[in-house]
Motif scaffolding. Sequence first.
Motif, PDB file in Angstrom:
ATOM      1  N   SER A   1       0.735  -1.087   0.103  1.00  0.00           N
ATOM      2  CA  SER A   1      -0.137  -0.136  -0.009  1.00  0.00           C
ATOM      3  C   SER A   1       0.612   1.171  -0.094  1.00  0.00           C
ATOM      4  N   HIS A   2      -0.196   1.922  -0.427  1.00  0.00           N
ATOM      5  CA  HIS A   2       1.235   3.451  -0.266  1.00  0.00           C
ATOM      6  C   HIS A   2      -0.137   4.794  -1.069  1.00  0.00           C
ATOM      7  N   THR A   3      -0.106   5.507   0.393  1.00  0.00           N
ATOM      8  CA  THR A   3      -0.820   6.820   0.280  1.00  0.00           C
ATOM      9  C   THR A   3       0.692   8.237   0.223  1.00  0.00           C
ATOM     10  N   TYR A   4      -0.239   8.905  -0.741  1.00  0.00           N
ATOM     11  CA  TYR A   4       0.984  10.538  -1.098  1.00  0.00           C
ATOM     12  C   TYR A   4       0.633  11.420   0.090  1.00  0.00           C
ATOM     13  N   ALA A   5       1.073  12.137   0.477  1.00  0.00           N
ATOM     14  CA  ALA A   5       1.214  12.603   1.664  1.00  0.00           C
ATOM     15  C   ALA A   5       0.170  14.384   1.095  1.00  0.00           C
ATOM     16  N   GLY A   6      -0.323  14.268   1.725  1.00  0.00           N
ATOM     17  CA  GLY A   6      -1.523  15.993   1.382  1.00  0.00           C
ATOM     18  C   GLY A   6      -0.380  17.039   1.744  1.00  0.00           C
ATOM     19  N   THR A   7      -0.964  18.092   0.934  1.00  0.00           N
ATOM     20  CA  THR A   7      -0.342  19.267   1.167  1.00  0.00           C
ATOM     21  C   THR A   7      -1.672  20.764   1.929  1.00  0.00           C
ATOM     22  N   ARG A   8      -1.378  21.808   1.531  1.00  0.00           N
ATOM     23  CA  ARG A   8      -1.966  22.827   1.676  1.00  0.00           C
ATOM     24  C   ARG A   8      -3.385  22.887   0.389  1.00  0.00           C
ATOM     25  N   LYS A   9      -2.932  22.495  -0.729  1.00  0.00           N
ATOM     26  CA  LYS A   9      -3.513  22.393  -2.418  1.00  0.00           C
ATOM     27  C   LYS A   9      -4.225  21.286  -2.019  1.00  0.00           C
ATOM     28  N   SER A  10      -4.011  20.129  -1.953  1.00  0.00           N
ATOM     29  CA  SER A  10      -4.294  18.425  -1.867  1.00  0.00           C
ATOM     30  C   SER A  10      -4.492  17.785  -1.009  1.00  0.00           C
ATOM     31  N   PRO A  11      -5.599  17.005  -0.692  1.00  0.00           N
ATOM     32  CA  PRO A  11      -5.717  16.153   0.750  1.00  0.00           C
ATOM     33  C   PRO A  11      -5.107  15.106   0.143  1.00  0.00           C
ATOM     34  N   ALA A  12      -4.364  13.948   0.659  1.00  0.00           N
ATOM     35  CA  ALA A  12      -3.621  12.620   0.714  1.00  0.00           C
ATOM     36  C   ALA A  12      -4.502  12.132  -0.320  1.00  0.00           C
ATOM     37  N   ARG A  13      -3.480  11.143  -0.505  1.00  0.00           N
ATOM     38  CA  ARG A  13      -3.930  10.636  -1.845  1.00  0.00           C
ATOM     39  C   ARG A  13      -3.846   8.913  -1.501  1.00  0.00           C
ATOM     40  N   THR A  14      -4.639   7.483  -0.929  1.00  0.00           N
ATOM     41  CA  THR A  14      -4.075   6.895  -1.188  1.00  0.00           C
ATOM     42  C   THR A  14      -4.039   5.998  -2.650  1.00  0.00           C
ATOM     43  N   ALA A  15      -2.839   6.039  -3.440  1.00  0.00           N
ATOM     44  CA  ALA A  15      -2.457   5.055  -4.116  1.00  0.00           C
ATOM     45  C   ALA A  15      -2.542   3.602  -4.864  1.00  0.00           C
ATOM     46  N   LEU A  16      -1.882   3.527  -4.121  1.00  0.00           N
ATOM     47  CA  LEU A  16      -2.124   1.137  -3.524  1.00  0.00           C
ATOM     48  C   LEU A  16      -2.926   0.772  -2.520  1.00  0.00           C
ATOM     49  N   ARG A  17      -3.340   0.059  -2.436  1.00  0.00           N
ATOM     50  CA  ARG A  17      -4.330   0.010  -2.013  1.00  0.00           C
ATOM     51  C   ARG A  17      -4.538  -1.919  -1.902  1.00  0.00           C
ATOM     52  N   SER A  18      -3.607  -2.749  -0.616  1.00  0.00           N
ATOM     53  CA  SER A  18      -3.486  -3.906  -0.591  1.00  0.00           C
ATOM     54  C   SER A  18      -2.733  -4.612  -1.486  1.00  0.00           C
ATOM     55  N   VAL A  19      -1.698  -4.379  -2.149  1.00  0.00           N
ATOM     56  CA  VAL A  19      -1.918  -5.417  -3.587  1.00  0.00           C
ATOM     57  C   VAL A  19      -0.602  -6.602  -3.559  1.00  0.00           C
ATOM     58  N   ASP A  20      -1.222  -7.489  -3.933  1.00  0.00           N
ATOM     59  CA  ASP A  20      -0.153  -8.434  -4.190  1.00  0.00           C
ATOM     60  C   ASP A  20      -0.292  -9.143  -5.187  1.00  0.00           C
ATOM     61  N   LEU A  21       0.875  -9.557  -5.492  1.00  0.00           N
ATOM     62  CA  LEU A  21       1.521  -9.853  -7.050  1.00  0.00           C
ATOM     63  C   LEU A  21       3.006 -10.815  -6.876  1.00  0.00           C
ATOM     64  N   GLU A  22       2.248 -11.925  -8.053  1.00  0.00           N
ATOM     65  CA  GLU A  22       3.631 -13.103  -7.922  1.00  0.00           C
ATOM     66  C   GLU A  22       4.275 -12.805  -9.694  1.00  0.00           C
ATOM     67  N   ILE A  23       5.353 -12.414  -9.564  1.00  0.00           N
ATOM     68  CA  ILE A  23       5.343 -12.659 -10.881  1.00  0.00           C
ATOM     69  C   ILE A  23       6.857 -13.587 -11.181  1.00  0.00           C
ATOM     70  N   ALA A  24       6.676 -14.686 -12.195  1.00  0.00           N
ATOM     71  CA  ALA A  24       7.597 -15.753 -12.327  1.00  0.00           C
ATOM     72  C   ALA A  24       8.224 -15.880 -12.653  1.00  0.00           C
ATOM     73  N   SER A  25       9.785 -15.522 -13.238  1.00  0.00           N
ATOM     74  CA  SER A  25      11.389 -15.991 -13.688  1.00  0.00           C
ATOM     75  C   SER A  25      10.809 -16.076 -15.408  1.00  0.00           C
ATOM     76  N   GLY A  26      11.055 -15.511 -16.380  1.00  0.00           N
ATOM     77  CA  GLY A  26      10.839 -15.081 -17.361  1.00  0.00           C
ATOM     78  C   GLY A  26       9.120 -15.215 -17.708  1.00  0.00           C
ATOM     79  N   GLU A  27       8.592 -14.720 -17.248  1.00  0.00           N
ATOM     80  CA  GLU A  27       7.532 -13.959 -17.129  1.00  0.00           C
ATOM     81  C   GLU A  27       6.948 -12.828 -18.191  1.00  0.00           C
ATOM     82  N   MET A  28       6.227 -12.417 -18.464  1.00  0.00           N
ATOM     83  CA  MET A  28       5.846 -10.876 -18.821  1.00  0.00           C
ATOM     84  C   MET A  28       4.828 -10.775 -18.713  1.00  0.00           C
ATOM     85  N   VAL A  29       4.342  -9.820 -17.885  1.00  0.00           N
ATOM     86  CA  VAL A  29       3.181  -9.078 -17.202  1.00  0.00           C
ATOM     87  C   VAL A  29       3.059  -7.533 -17.369  1.00  0.00           C
TER      88      VAL A  29
END
Length: 317
Positions: free
Chosen positions: A13-41
């Motif tokens: 997960s990742h949330t960008y911190a807010g500023t006076r001009k823009s609120p905090a924004r969550t860009a990733l939400r509990s992402v699970d992903l596995e990528i095998a050797s030699g694979e293209m994703v």
Amino acid sequence: MDPQVLIGISKLSHTYAGTRKSPARTALRSVDLEIASGEMVALLGPNGSGKSTLLRVLITALAPSSGTVVVGGASLERDPAAVRRQLGVVFQKPSLDGKMTVGENLHAAGLLYGMTRRAVRERSQALLAAVGLWDRRDERVDRLSGGMGRRVELAKALLPEPAILVLDEPTTGLDPAARLDFWRQVEALRMDGELTVVATTHLLDEAERADRVAILHQGQLLVCDAPEVLQRQLGREILTLRSEDALALQDAVQREMGLEGLVADQALRIPLSGDISLDELLRRFRDRILSLAIAPPSLDDVFLSHTGQSLHEEAVP
């Protein structure tokens, strides 16, 4: 983690911190992903879907708010340098020096990677030959076409023989012919089956080249599977009806014929698993239908089925 898994992403997960001009924004939400050797994703999604943030985390340019990333047995949190050593990256924006020749760009990059001059020379020759630019090695980069420049970027990223090639919207700004040529080069370099590729894109034809497509929307990973599997899950075909009032047509078709579909881009799209009477459909709704088409499901249809919006619509940040 499975020994075949080269990249393991868990609860990221990742949330960008807010500023006076823009609120905090969550860009990733509990992402699970596995990528095998030699694979293209392919990470597929519109602007604001989270795919660029996920890529920035993977290349160690951004520390996540929470979660873990393990690449080739190395923890991104504990040993980011070990992760970086396994990566070759082609960024969305060009990173070549236009005033230097093709060969000079690769030579300078190789020395920064810590390679010996001999290794740089031998590896540069092999890679430039592979991407069809060995005869342009003494030409200044700013005199090359955009497509050729991206091929030089590709050779530069692969100089240190990384296990993983990371591509961030690599064909942005290229014409269709140059885009096709770039992906042909990538596929040729993957022929030995050892190079793992992770690419971000919002283009359907590029995502369809991948072994698996990971669809992201508003920071969530919705589904990840082979393109043909995702498309087949929708049914045999997609019936697309264009109308001046697609929402009203959606209600009427569902009410009178029991056909359920979704509206996007001013069109009603209905997945078809069985036979349908087009004569009956036209008899009832001819005055509301501007055009009718039937085609196999696309990745845009997959995206629509999971999000309720077309891939071509902007995601809400």
